[in-house]
Scaffold this motif. Structure first.
Motif, PDB file in Angstrom:
ATOM      1  N   TRP A  87       0.845  -1.190   0.000  1.00 33.54           N
ATOM      2  CA  TRP A  87       0.000   0.000   0.000  1.00 33.54           C
ATOM      3  C   TRP A  87       0.879   1.238   0.000  1.00 33.54           C
ATOM      4  CZ3 TRP A  87      -5.433   0.557   0.205  1.00 33.54           C
ATOM      5  CH2 TRP A  87      -6.152  -0.641   0.207  1.00 33.54           C
ATOM      6  N   LEU A  88       0.313   2.292  -0.600  1.00 34.65           N
ATOM      7  CA  LEU A  88       1.000   3.573  -0.670  1.00 34.65           C
ATOM      8  C   LEU A  88       0.108   4.671  -0.137  1.00 34.65           C
ATOM      9  CD1 LEU A  88       2.440   3.362  -4.308  1.00 34.65           C
ATOM     10  CD2 LEU A  88       3.751   3.117  -2.203  1.00 34.65           C
ATOM     11  N   ASP A  89       0.726   5.705   0.438  1.00 34.30           N
ATOM     12  CA  ASP A  89       0.006   6.930   0.775  1.00 34.30           C
ATOM     13  C   ASP A  89       0.379   7.940  -0.297  1.00 34.30           C
ATOM     14  OD1 ASP A  89      -1.463   8.871   2.039  1.00 34.30           O
ATOM     15  OD2 ASP A  89       0.113   9.396   3.471  1.00 34.30           O
ATOM     16  N   ALA A  90      -0.380   7.967  -1.405  1.00 31.46           N
ATOM     17  CA  ALA A  90       0.037   8.708  -2.588  1.00 31.46           C
ATOM     18  C   ALA A  90      -1.179   9.257  -3.316  1.00 31.46           C
ATOM     19  CB  ALA A  90       0.852   7.799  -3.507  1.00 31.46           C
ATOM     20  N   ASP A  91      -0.888  10.124  -4.301  1.00 27.39           N
ATOM     21  CA  ASP A  91      -1.913  10.681  -5.189  1.00 27.39           C
ATOM     22  C   ASP A  91      -2.105   9.677  -6.327  1.00 27.39           C
ATOM     23  OD1 ASP A  91      -3.397  12.056  -7.077  1.00 27.39           O
ATOM     24  OD2 ASP A  91      -2.489  13.993  -6.584  1.00 27.39           O
ATOM     25  N   PRO A  92      -3.248   9.006  -6.426  1.00 28.78           N
ATOM     26  CA  PRO A  92      -3.409   7.967  -7.460  1.00 28.78           C
ATOM     27  C   PRO A  92      -3.315   8.525  -8.873  1.00 28.78           C
ATOM     28  CG  PRO A  92      -5.489   8.426  -6.346  1.00 28.78           C
ATOM     29  CD  PRO A  92      -4.438   9.141  -5.574  1.00 28.78           C
ATOM     30  N   VAL A  93      -3.790   9.770  -9.092  1.00 28.55           N
ATOM     31  CA  VAL A  93      -3.751  10.340 -10.439  1.00 28.55           C
ATOM     32  C   VAL A  93      -2.296  10.584 -10.855  1.00 28.55           C
ATOM     33  CG1 VAL A  93      -4.440  12.300 -11.867  1.00 28.55           C
ATOM     34  CG2 VAL A  93      -6.021  11.383 -10.155  1.00 28.55           C
ATOM     35  N   ARG A  94      -1.499  11.188  -9.951  1.00 21.08           N
ATOM     36  CA  ARG A  94      -0.105  11.461 -10.270  1.00 21.08           C
ATOM     37  C   ARG A  94       0.702  10.166 -10.403  1.00 21.08           C
ATOM     38  NH1 ARG A  94       0.478  16.423 -12.423  1.00 21.08           N
ATOM     39  NH2 ARG A  94      -0.357  18.068 -11.069  1.00 21.08           N
ATOM     40  N   MET A  95       0.369   9.144  -9.608  1.00 17.52           N
ATOM     41  CA  MET A  95       1.087   7.889  -9.726  1.00 17.52           C
ATOM     42  C   MET A  95       0.771   7.197 -11.050  1.00 17.52           C
ATOM     43  SD  MET A  95       3.120   7.560  -7.242  1.00 17.52           S
ATOM     44  CE  MET A  95       3.587   5.912  -7.712  1.00 17.52           C
ATOM     45  N   ARG A  96      -0.493   7.267 -11.499  1.00 16.65           N
ATOM     46  CA  ARG A  96      -0.826   6.686 -12.811  1.00 16.65           C
ATOM     47  C   ARG A  96      -0.132   7.467 -13.926  1.00 16.65           C
ATOM     48  NH1 ARG A  96      -6.063   6.050 -10.442  1.00 16.65           N
ATOM     49  NH2 ARG A  96      -6.752   8.017 -11.352  1.00 16.65           N
ATOM     50  N   GLY A  99      11.385  -3.867   2.894  1.00 11.97           N
ATOM     51  CA  GLY A  99      11.407  -3.241   4.217  1.00 11.97           C
ATOM     52  C   GLY A  99      10.208  -2.344   4.381  1.00 11.97           C
ATOM     53  N   ASP A 100      10.464  -1.083   4.695  1.00 15.25           N
ATOM     54  CA  ASP A 100       9.377  -0.109   4.853  1.00 15.25           C
ATOM     55  C   ASP A 100       9.019   0.571   3.544  1.00 15.25           C
ATOM     56  OD1 ASP A 100       9.341  -0.643   7.567  1.00 15.25           O
ATOM     57  OD2 ASP A 100      10.766   0.968   8.044  1.00 15.25           O
ATOM     58  N   ASP A 101       9.714   0.250   2.460  1.00  9.43           N
ATOM     59  CA  ASP A 101       9.478   0.886   1.164  1.00  9.43           C
ATOM     60  C   ASP A 101       8.681  -0.028   0.247  1.00  9.43           C
ATOM     61  OD1 ASP A 101      10.961   3.018   2.061  1.00  9.43           O
ATOM     62  OD2 ASP A 101      12.824   2.356   1.096  1.00  9.43           O
ATOM     63  N   VAL A 102       8.068   0.604  -0.739  1.00  9.14           N
ATOM     64  CA  VAL A 102       7.386  -0.115  -1.820  1.00  9.14           C
ATOM     65  C   VAL A 102       8.124   0.222  -3.114  1.00  9.14           C
ATOM     66  CG1 VAL A 102       5.255  -0.361  -3.147  1.00  9.14           C
ATOM     67  CG2 VAL A 102       5.161  -0.115  -0.663  1.00  9.14           C
ATOM     68  N   VAL A 103       8.478  -0.813  -3.878  1.00 12.37           N
ATOM     69  CA  VAL A 103       9.278  -0.644  -5.088  1.00 12.37           C
ATOM     70  C   VAL A 103       8.413  -1.019  -6.293  1.00 12.37           C
ATOM     71  CG1 VAL A 103      11.337  -1.345  -6.338  1.00 12.37           C
ATOM     72  CG2 VAL A 103      11.394  -1.150  -3.838  1.00 12.37           C
ATOM     73  N   LEU A 104       8.239  -0.058  -7.207  1.00 18.45           N
ATOM     74  CA  LEU A 104       7.519  -0.271  -8.476  1.00 18.45           C
ATOM     75  C   LEU A 104       8.551  -0.308  -9.598  1.00 18.45           C
ATOM     76  CD1 LEU A 104       4.732   2.380  -7.846  1.00 18.45           C
ATOM     77  CD2 LEU A 104       4.438  -0.073  -7.655  1.00 18.45           C
ATOM     78  N   THR A 105       8.459  -1.312 -10.483  1.00 20.45           N
ATOM     79  CA  THR A 105       9.405  -1.424 -11.598  1.00 20.45           C
ATOM     80  C   THR A 105       8.668  -1.573 -12.904  1.00 20.45           C
ATOM     81  OG1 THR A 105       9.549  -3.831 -11.311  1.00 20.45           O
ATOM     82  CG2 THR A 105      11.172  -2.494 -10.122  1.00 20.45           C
ATOM     83  N   GLY A 159       6.328   3.044   2.103  1.00 24.95           N
ATOM     84  CA  GLY A 159       5.120   2.249   2.187  1.00 24.95           C
ATOM     85  C   GLY A 159       4.164   2.792   3.231  1.00 24.95           C
ATOM     86  N   ALA A 160       2.922   2.281   3.193  1.00 25.01           N
ATOM     87  CA  ALA A 160       1.889   2.694   4.133  1.00 25.01           C
ATOM     88  C   ALA A 160       1.173   1.456   4.649  1.00 25.01           C
ATOM     89  CB  ALA A 160       0.895   3.655   3.479  1.00 25.01           C
ATOM     90  N   ALA A 161       0.551   1.585   5.808  1.00 27.77           N
ATOM     91  CA  ALA A 161      -0.195   0.470   6.391  1.00 27.77           C
ATOM     92  C   ALA A 161      -1.532   0.307   5.675  1.00 27.77           C
ATOM     93  CB  ALA A 161      -0.412   0.715   7.883  1.00 27.77           C
ATOM     94  N   GLU A 162      -2.013  -0.900   5.672  1.00 28.68           N
ATOM     95  CA  GLU A 162      -3.307  -1.183   5.033  1.00 28.68           C
ATOM     96  C   GLU A 162      -4.417  -0.543   5.853  1.00 28.68           C
ATOM     97  OE1 GLU A 162      -6.075  -5.047   3.837  1.00 28.68           O
ATOM     98  OE2 GLU A 162      -4.000  -5.312   4.457  1.00 28.68           O
TER      99      GLU A 162
END
Length: 619
Positions: free
Chosen positions: A498-507, A535-541, A611-614
């Motif tokens: 999970w992410l704490d992010a702006d979904p529009v900007r991430m897309r 770890g505490d990060d989320v990695v997108l590739t 990353g963020a908690a669910e």
């Protein structure tokens, strides 16, 4: 016109002023150190003189303790004077000269240094005197006769041999009265039974040998009896020993020669009784020893009536010190001037380079590796960056003009031929014009995003986002383009990320990466979107199987208007703004964007975000 620097603010003047200040402080510190050292030496010398004076007093007190008068003291005085280098004189209380190491007629010092009286001395004169004020070397009637000494020495030798047989080291010492006593070198090595056994010679207990070293001889017993008779009147006068026995004991080690036990009948609880008894015994000892010691004398030390020289400096010495200080100051100023000139020279060259017109991009010469050389290198690096930014600015203006010219030229051309009636405005033409307008809109939007990022006004609206949903949405949006290019679009989601992010900007960021990957991947290739936790990060590739990027081009991938394919064909390259936008969007989300690639093996773009908690309301 170049601005003039006030002379007070010039670096050379400040360095000279600083060096002069340092030199003055150094000279002052050196003078202070010299005075302090000299004072310490004088104090040390005075301490040594005091120690020598105490040795003189101790030896003369010892002489008086074993002689009934001062008749033969002259030889001792001359010997002490030769060893210590001091003038030594002895006089009676009325200043009648007894002995003097100086020549006849030499005046005495104004005041005596000390009184030599073995019956009234102190702890500094002889160890043990602090117990009674009597020099322990004054033994008088307690001095053993020659036969007694020989007998006790034989007993002490037998005791020593006894200890030697059991492996215990002992030393035989003698008191001033001639009495021997055995001292165990290490008390821990001598158990009590061994001490008792050696004291009784292992069964040889006879009247002559049993504890011979611990009991007074006939001479000492006789002296103790006389001392008792001398002390009794004083004790009776103080209501002590009335009708009871007075028991005095003799310390065979010589540390506390005489002590006693007293019977007090009337004032047993009166404060000071014990001390009064000790005073009576001490006074009696002085009376008993007085015929055996020399009378009190005055000790004079020094060099006549002259005053000892005090530390002082002559005019010549003062002149010599001032001259040395001035020489140090002059050398310091000269050396500082030379060093300051060498320091200022590169700074002047740096200032001259900085004053040149900006378009010349002048570099400063680097001749040293000190702070000035590092400053020149930093200035040259800044000049190179400014030159590179100027080139990028020019290239960016050219690229923007080119990106906007192409769609505008197409739109204008088709509108003109339609206006002239050469072509009818059919749906296909209108669709083409609409596509060109969309291209213009996309370029303008990209430029607006970059401008907002540069100005710090790029805003993101964060909310809990499942990373797998982002991959699915981006893949669905680019599925048609991938199929048209013959590229397989795959996803590898992780539902727990999970992410704490702006979904529009991430897309938008993922879409830019996917569109670039599809554009640079040949038919039958593959583009893969994946997400994983680290770890505490989320990695997108975003990974493709395209032609890859050369190693020398990797540092420029995220620069504006940069293309791996240098031609401006839209078939192989976009506007060159997508990747810079991705980098800024990641920065806005506290994340990073990186790329790895090898020519011929494709490329992998990595987005790393916190990353963020669910959320609790997610089923």
């Amino acid at each position: 016109m170049k601005p003039r620097i006030p002379w007070r603010k010039r670096l050379l003047v400040r360095l000279l002023f600083t060096s002069v200040l340092i030199a003055v402080c150094s000279v002052a510190a050196t003078a202070w150190l010299a005075v302090t050292t000299t004072t310490s030496a004088l104090e040390e010398e005075q301490g040594q003189d005091l120690a020598a004076d105490n040795r003189i007093l101790a030896q003369l007190s010892g002489y008086a303790a074993v002689h009934p008068d001062w008749t033969g003291v002259r030889r001792t005085v001359r010997t002490l004077a030769a060893k210590t280098g001091r003038r030594i004189a002895l006089t009676t209380a009325d200043r009648t000269l007894i002995a003097d190491s100086a020549g006849q007629g030499t005046p005495l010092p104004p005041r005596p240094a000390a009184a030599v009286d073995p019956l009234h001395t102190d702890t500094y004169t002889e160890l043990g005197a602090q117990l009674s004020g009597i020099d322990p070397r004054a033994v008088g009637p307690f001095r053993l006769t020659a036969p007694e000494r020989e007998k006790l020495d034989a007993v002490a030798k037998k005791v020593q041999e006894c200890y030697d047989r059991v492996g215990i080291g002992v030393t035989v010492q003698h008191t001033p009265s001639g009495r021997p006593h055995v001292v165990v070198d290490d008390e821990r090595d001598a158990p009590l039974e061994i001490k008792i056994g050696c004291g009784n010679f292992y069964g040889e207990s006879t009247a002559e040998t049993r504890d011979a070293l611990d009991y007074p001889t006939s001479t000492e017993t006789k002296a103790l009896t006389a001392l008792t008779d001398l002390a009794r009147p004083c004790l009776q006068a103080r209501d002590m020993d009335l009708g009871g026995p007075l028991s005095l004991t003799y310390d065979t080690t010589g540390r506390n020669p005489v002590s006693g036990g007293f019977l007090v009948t009337k004032k047993r609880t009166e404060r000071g009784t014990d001390q009064n008894a000790k005073n009576c015994i001490t006074n009696a000892r002085r009376i008993q020893l007085e015929p055996y010691v020399a009378p009190a004398a005055e000790l004079f030390l020094g060099i006549g009536d002259q005053v000892a020289p005090r530390f002082d400096m002559s005019r010549a010495n003062k002149t010599r010190i001032v001259g040395a200080a001035g020489l140090v100051l002059a050398v310091t100023v000269a050396v500082t001037a030379v060093v300051a000139t060498r320091l200022v020279r590169p700074l002047r060259a740096l200032t001259l380079a900085a004053q040149q017109p900006p378009e010349l991009h002048v570099r400063a010469p680097v001749r040293t590796r000190d702070e000035t050389g590092l400053l020149a290198e930093a200035f040259n690096d800044l000049t190179e960056r400014r030159e590179r930014l100027e080139e990028q600015r020019k290239a960016m203006v050219s690229d923007i003009a080119h990106e906007l010219r192409s769609p505008l030229t197409n739109i204008r051309g088709w509108l003109e031929v339609t206006r002239d009636g050469v072509v009818d405005p059919d749906p296909a033409l209108l669709s083409s014009l609409h596509e060109e307008a969309l291209v213009l809109q996309r370029i303008i939007d990209d430029l607006q995003d970059l401008a907002a990022a540069d100005a710090g006004t790029l805003r993101v609206h964060r909310e809990p986002v499942r990373a797998a949903d982002l991959l699915d949405q981006v893949a669905a949006a680019h599925r048609v383009a991938a199929d048209a290019a013959g590229v397989t679009l795959l996803t590898d989601p992780d539902g727990s990320a999970w992410l704490d992010a702006d979904p529009v900007r991430m897309r938008q960021a993922l879409g830019n990466l996917v569109s670039n990957a599809i554009r640079h991947t040949p038919a039958d290739g593959t583009v893969t979107l994946a997400v994983r936790r680290d770890g505490d990060d989320v990695v997108l590739t975003v990974t493709d199987t395209g032609q890859g990027i050369a190693q020398e081009d990797l540092p420029h991938v995220f620069e504006r208007f940069w293309r791996a394919e240098k031609s401006r064909s839209r078939r192989t390259g976009g506007s060159g703004l997508g990747l810079p936008i991705v980098r800024h969007l990641m920065a806005a989300h506290d994340g990073t964007a990186e790329v790895r690639s090898e020519p011929g093996k494709g490329a992998e773009f990595t987005l790393r975000l916190p990353g963020a908690a669910e959320p609790a309301d997610v089923s």
